[in-house]
Design an enzyme around this catalytic site. Structure first.
Site, PDB file in Angstrom:
ATOM      1  N   GLU A 220      10.705  76.496  37.527  1.00  0.00           N
ATOM      2  CA  GLU A 220      11.099  75.207  36.951  1.00  0.00           C
ATOM      3  C   GLU A 220      10.478  75.026  35.573  1.00  0.00           C
ATOM      4  OE1 GLU A 220      11.006  71.128  39.170  1.00  0.00           O
ATOM      5  OE2 GLU A 220       9.055  71.365  38.169  1.00  0.00           O
TER       6      GLU A 220
ATOM      7  N   TYR B 121      15.725  69.166  31.776  1.00  0.00           N
ATOM      8  CA  TYR B 121      15.149  69.720  33.008  1.00  0.00           C
ATOM      9  C   TYR B 121      15.946  70.957  33.387  1.00  0.00           C
ATOM     10  CZ  TYR B 121      13.959  70.344  37.927  1.00  0.00           C
ATOM     11  OH  TYR B 121      13.561  70.887  39.114  1.00  0.00           O
TER      12      TYR B 121
END
Length: 375
Positions: A188, A101
């Site tokens: 993101e 992530y």
């Protein structure tokens, strides 16, 4: 301002040298089949600016063009996160070894950009942060010096990324630069994948643009996803008002974004629930009737706080506009006024004499009275 995945990958990641899978945006099942013929084994992904697409049935694997056509037909037309799916991204399947992530966000607490990384990716980051907070590494960035690959390597130290560490650090540094160059609130990648062939590839991209920077980013604005608006929010937009409908019961009419947000915060602080954000500005006297009607049209509104603070804008002029609107609309909900600044003495007199309402000396008292009335 939100964007679909394919926009973030094409206009941002790809141009910055962050690898993404081969993909084609399609609007029909037949186009999805054609794309799969050119790519091979694919993933068909709904293109909406919403999370949890997989859980909503918006992501499916297809091994053949025929399967791609079938799953595209199932996904197109779905509603996910309040958005109708009009496009799918048909993208090459990836042979994944590990999932990470990576993100850069605007962090209110540190008043700086915040680079985030976790060696566990592909899952909801909120769940990871709640269950294993230490697994989410954070680096607040000094904007005067930026965030380099060396800074990223320090953030990644000890995570056991092996040969992939340099590529991941490079991707994080590029992600931060994209965040700065494109006025992002959030950028993101989840997951950022290490493939079996050793490449590091972004399999997803979520991008949120700071609305205030829209004038600097015309190419991005043109590619933004249409906002999801309620009927009242659409009416506000048509009249040039920034109105956001909430699920509370205390309506707010205030001049300026800052004062409106402060009023919302005070309502929440005292245990109430604000029903709207409405930026009306100093020209309240010209838009007061539309604004008041918008606030009161929300069926949840049980009371109203009118909060004016004048500097260059004169509060007695704003109050006069609200009074005329009140007399025209004749609302039945109780209203609680707080008026300060330029022209406040005249404004208070107007409200007292024309509406028979006594304004409060303190905003907090007006808010508390409105919360109690809403109960």
């Amino acid at each position: 301002m939100n964007f679909e995945e394919h926009v973030g990958k094409t206009l941002l990641l790809g141009r910055a040298g962050i690898a993404t899978p081969q993909g084609v945006v399609c609007t029909t099942p037949e186009q999805a089949a054609d794309a799969a013929r050119g790519i091979g084994r694919v993933v068909v992904k709904a293109q909406v600016p919403a999370g949890q697409r997989g859980k909503a049935g918006g992501i499916a694997i297809a091994e053949t063009p025929q399967q791609a056509e079938i799953v595209a037909r199932e996904i197109l037309g779905k509603t996910i996160g309040g958005y109708a799916v009009e496009r799918v991204l048909v993208e090459a399947q990836a042979e994944i070894d590990r999932e990470f992530y990576a993100a850069v966000v605007t962090d209110v607490a540190s008043r700086s950009p915040l680079v985030l990384f976790a060696s566990d990716g592909g899952i909801e980051i909120e769940e990871l942060a709640a269950e294993k907070p230490a697994a989410l590494r954070r680096a607040a960035v000094d904007v005067t010096r930026g965030f380099t690959a060396a800074d990223a390597a320090e953030l990644l130290r000890g995570l056991g990324l092996g040969a992939a560490e340099a590529a991941v650090a490079d991707a994080l540094a590029r992600l931060y630069q994209l965040y700065r160059d494109h006025d992002a609130e959030l950028l993101e990648i989840n997951p950022l994948a290490l493939l079996r062939d050793g490449r590091v590839v972004a399999l997803d991209c979520k991008f949120v643009l700071d609305d205030a920077a829209a004038l600097r980013q015309p190419a991005l604005v043109a590619a933004a996803a249409p906002p999801r608006l309620t009927a009242l929010e659409r009416r506000g937009t048509e009249h040039g008002l920034k109105f956001i409908q909430l699920d509370g019961n205390v309506g707010i009419l205030a001049n300026g974004a800052g004062l409106t947000m402060t009023t919302m915060d005070v309502i929440a602080y005292f245990g109430g629930r604000p029903a709207n954000f409405l930026e009306i500005g100093g020209d309240a006297y010209t838009k007061a009737e539309v604004a008041l009607d918008l606030v009161l049209a929300n069926p949840g509104v049980k009371s109203l706080v009118v909060n004016f603070c004048g500097a260059f804008a004169r509060t007695e002029v704003m109050a006069a506009g609200v009074i005329r609107s009140w007399e025209a609309l004749r609302p039945s909900v109780p209203a609680f006024f707080s008026i300060h600044g330029t022209g406040a003495e005249e404004a208070v007199k107007l409200v007292r004499e024309r509406l028979g309402i006594e304004p409060y000396d303190l905003m907090e008292d007006a808010v508390l009275a409105a919360i109690e009335a809403a109960r």
